[in-house]
Write a protein that holds these residues in place. Sequence first.
Motif, PDB file in Angstrom:
ATOM      1  N   VAL A 102      13.165  -5.294 -34.236  1.00 56.38           N
ATOM      2  CA  VAL A 102      12.518  -4.296 -33.400  1.00 56.38           C
ATOM      3  C   VAL A 102      13.445  -3.979 -32.247  1.00 56.38           C
ATOM      4  N   SER A 103      13.552  -2.723 -31.912  1.00 56.88           N
ATOM      5  CA  SER A 103      14.404  -2.316 -30.806  1.00 56.88           C
ATOM      6  C   SER A 103      13.559  -2.076 -29.572  1.00 56.88           C
ATOM      7  N   VAL A 111      23.131 -13.780 -29.657  1.00 60.28           N
ATOM      8  CA  VAL A 111      22.666 -13.121 -30.866  1.00 60.28           C
ATOM      9  C   VAL A 111      23.359 -11.770 -30.953  1.00 60.28           C
ATOM     10  N   ALA A 112      24.052 -11.541 -32.050  1.00 57.03           N
ATOM     11  CA  ALA A 112      24.731 -10.269 -32.277  1.00 57.03           C
ATOM     12  C   ALA A 112      23.971  -9.528 -33.362  1.00 57.03           C
ATOM     13  N   ARG A 161      24.957  -4.728 -30.762  1.00 55.02           N
ATOM     14  CA  ARG A 161      24.938  -5.278 -29.416  1.00 55.02           C
ATOM     15  C   ARG A 161      24.802  -6.790 -29.496  1.00 55.02           C
ATOM     16  N   VAL A 162      25.353  -7.450 -28.484  1.00 54.37           N
ATOM     17  CA  VAL A 162      25.277  -8.904 -28.395  1.00 54.37           C
ATOM     18  C   VAL A 162      24.508  -9.242 -27.130  1.00 54.37           C
ATOM     19  N   HIS A 208      17.304  -6.082 -27.906  1.00 52.78           N
ATOM     20  CA  HIS A 208      18.735  -5.831 -27.899  1.00 52.78           C
ATOM     21  C   HIS A 208      19.058  -4.358 -27.703  1.00 52.78           C
ATOM     22  N   GLY A 209      18.096  -3.485 -27.917  1.00 53.16           N
ATOM     23  CA  GLY A 209      18.335  -2.070 -27.686  1.00 53.16           C
ATOM     24  C   GLY A 209      19.102  -1.373 -28.775  1.00 53.16           C
ATOM     25  N   VAL A 210      19.236  -2.000 -29.929  1.00 47.97           N
ATOM     26  CA  VAL A 210      19.953  -1.377 -31.037  1.00 47.97           C
ATOM     27  C   VAL A 210      18.936  -0.687 -31.926  1.00 47.97           C
ATOM     28  N   ALA A 211      19.205   0.558 -32.247  1.00 45.35           N
ATOM     29  CA  ALA A 211      18.274   1.296 -33.090  1.00 45.35           C
ATOM     30  C   ALA A 211      18.262   0.709 -34.491  1.00 45.35           C
ATOM     31  N   PRO A 212      17.081   0.558 -35.092  1.00 43.10           N
ATOM     32  CA  PRO A 212      17.022   0.016 -36.451  1.00 43.10           C
ATOM     33  C   PRO A 212      17.660   0.997 -37.435  1.00 43.10           C
TER      34      PRO A 212
END
Lengths: 733, 324
Positions: B322-323, A55-56, A78-79, A34-38
């Motif tokens: 995980v990203s 998935v959001a 991100r979704v 998803h490219g969202v930083a943890p």
Amino acid sequence: MPGMLMDGGGAIVPFSGEPGHAVAAAPPVRNIRHGVAPPISRVYVSFSSGNLLQVACLRPPNPEGGGDRGAEEVSGGRVVEVNLGGGGSGPGGADAEEIDEAEMRRIEYGSVPAFALLQSRKNALVDGSGMSRLPSVSEHAEWWQYVLEYSKTIGSLLGNPDSLSAYMIDDPKMILKVKEKPTSLKAAWELLEIFFVDKQLQTWLPERLVDWLADYDSLLTKTENTIYRTLINFQKKLINLQVVEDDPDYWSGLSAALSVGWLDIVVNMLRFHGSYQLDQMDSRETENGLVEAVAVLVSTMPRMRPDLPSGKLGQCCKTRPDFIKALEKWRGQVSKLECSAFWIQCGHQKTRDGLKSLLHIMLGNIKNLTASTSHWLELFASHLLYIRPFTVGFEGMHQLAQKCIQLKPSADNSGLTGLLTGILSENREVVLAECTKNFGPWMVTHAMELLTADNDYADMMLHEERPNFGGISIEELHRLVYAQVLCSHALTWQIAPTYLSSCLNQGLGLLEILLLKQPIQDNRVVLKTLEICRLYELENVSTNIMKIAGIYHWKHGRKGTGVYWFQQANDKVRLDRIAQQLFEHIGKSVTDDSFKQWEGLLELLGSDIGSAGGLEFLHRYRDFKRSLQMAQEGRTGESVRQTVEFLIQLMRNPSTPQRFWLPLLHDSVRLLNCKPCPLLNVAETTLLLNKLQELSLAKLRPDFSNIHLPSHALNSVRLALASNLARAILEEP
Amino acid sequence: MAERQVAELGAGAACVGWNHCGRRLAAGAVDGFVSVYDSQSQPSPSSKWQAHKHAILNIVWLPPDYGDAIACVCADGTLSLWEEVSEDDQLPTWRKCKVFESGNSHILHVQFGLQLSSLKMVTAYSDGQVKVYELLDSLELDKWQLQAEFQNITDPVSRSGKPACTSASIAWSPRRGESQQASFAIGFNSDSPNFNSCKIWEFEEAHQRWLPLVELGSPQDKGDIVHAVAWAPNIGRPYEIIAVATCKGIAIWHIGLSAESDGSLSTENVAVLSGHDGEVLQLEWDMGGMTLASTGGDGMVKLWQANLNGVWHEQAVLDCNVSH
């Protein structure tokens, strides 16, 4: 792709042989990109259509809020949309990469007519036999032919690879020529057709399997060696070889190809032998004679089959006695050559050993066959050709397959080998499980027709209604699953109804949900959806869709379109409400500007809808307004007279709401004042004055709704009416 | 195949909700802003406005039969209804239709159900009250009438005091034929065990009241905290399927359609699924009621299915931690 869903998230696991095994098997974990930083603070999910899961992923909200400039630029989450089918709507697993999405859609679309036709024939058969579950013998004999036609039609959609045959004209050095890359889907389909549908193949099943292997040997395994791979590697090497017969791979390739019955390839490769060259330095006649003798023996090998395709070699034997006789004769010739004294005169050691190895294969030497083949299925085919050509029935073939698996165990068991094992073990459940696991829902849905072509047990197993699934059969379950796969894509959802309509218990229920899930913004989708509703007689769904379309357009400023859809849906509740709204709106502020914008809507609503004739009043009111405008513009006597008539009719009609009395009269004031002669007679004027008086009394009541007219309106109307009355009295005789 | 990006959420996003066909998404933020995304166009929002002054905790879309409208549950306990309107093909705007004030207790959750031709709204309050509102005007969303008010207990005689509820989960029975009775399932997370268990309520048209039909739970489980409830779409099964997530895991229930001789519905607990490391936060059924998706506090999405023997098992796991 390591993280790929191996089982296909959208598919039902159809077979669980051991309950403990099913529980113990842990599902694969797939990382969502998803490219969202943890860190991720919260995950929301929603199924959109079919197997598509949205998935959001949300990050923790920044405690500082919007104060920090840096925090404002950080994404809140991100979704993403995940296809649980495992890489598109095609078959799941590793084979999914073999067929791209567009190709799979072509297959899906092309399958619909054949599937629908077969269902239609099945229904006609059931109706014709008086709703009997089991057709008569003669009809049953024809049924597998219908299925065969269905199978050929669908098989033609799955690509058309050329057989692995050599064309010397094209390229003298070409061993293998493949026009089209074979696919596992077609290979699996042909396996099912061979074993379950085509009755004409029963007598020469081993040969048919050899043909199948010639087409699809390259698909047996991805990591281990196959005869096809051996020949491909040798072919790359061939262009650089000066003396072909000196290379060990040449003889290995020859043995390999011969062991699985690729006779044309063997003969073609034998012709590469150096002894055929014309510029020999020394005499190689004996050597060449031996090579040619072997080539002749290979090309005349007896085959128990009805015919041979062009380019194929061998001697065709249609009946078993003919085959036995020819085989004995041929085997005698092979043995005779093997014992020939000419071998001593052959000076080339590799040629002598290689050719003898070929002869041993033809004589059915199990050690040579085992050494020449790579995969157990290849060994299996070689046994059918050279050791046990009279193997009949599934039991014999199954035992032979088990033996070959023991001789050549395979770690990388592809879907094709698992499928064949299931077929030979006569376990339809295993066949279905292999189809689901390796080829996906399309294969399962369409292959079940093949499994039941001529098998009462399979028919019972697949059509039995099971309480576990809510009263549906395995066949219906797989069709529902396939329909969900089709629903996952905007280009294929429209063919899902064909499969859902063949699911008698739950198909229409899922179809209703599918249709109601279509977006309403696209008018073409709406029309398509309504067409499907009409086709499958889903009146309730179409009514709902039209209501939804009506409210959508109504809220987005397209009131005419909204009213149209409400009328199509016969939505009396909302149409009445619109009429009432129109009523109230016109009553509040009757000005020419506001009236114009409602006139078109009034036209659309018609007269038949509306409670207590309210809408009828509005139509008369519209006629009055139009006539009034004409009278004020043109000032013709006719329009003036007509306007007055409208006014009197409206004021006389009990359905005219009281709050419209004063606006009606006020509209007419200018008309009444500008004429020298009275427009109303005494009785008419008295009627209007009485209404005015009644209105004055009504203003004293607390529930009176105030009309937004100038305060002097009442007086001006009364003055105009009184003036008219005076002139009317004077004119009356 | 890579995942397809649908929306890029703004900073402070706290909750999301999808519309009926999954093509539109509304996101609520901690600053009270709401953004609406159309999944078929660009990842940025098509509309954005401030709906509340406080954080938005939950967003629920109304059924499409009443236009494109959402309900926002706010951190201060209020609930606001918004609908998308436009005039003569101008750009759509979102208009506030109604605000339900919190009063003495906060609104925790809201769900909408259709019954005959009317729209009903079920709201769960932090004091354990369940209020059912009915829309009076089929064209306007600003006129609501309180139709019923009750507590999530089956024995009205033992009416207890006000519990302290932190969350609630509501699921309406999915759309069925016109003749079906309206019903919904609701479970609480409260300090009063009587309120917690998931119960199915049905509207009795004759007496215009809501009656508890079924309580989902064995005697020793009925006090368990309920985290999520999901009612599977029924495409023709002779029973309903409801998933209930408690501290013990996810329970799959089969509910009979017709009442038995004593007037009660048959219930069967066909599965108890465990696996989430932490609390289950959400349950969602696919369109056919064959696959159940669950999200947990561990950042995982799990997919559950029944096999040919009717045994439910974990089919797949999606790891969102995980990203890439």
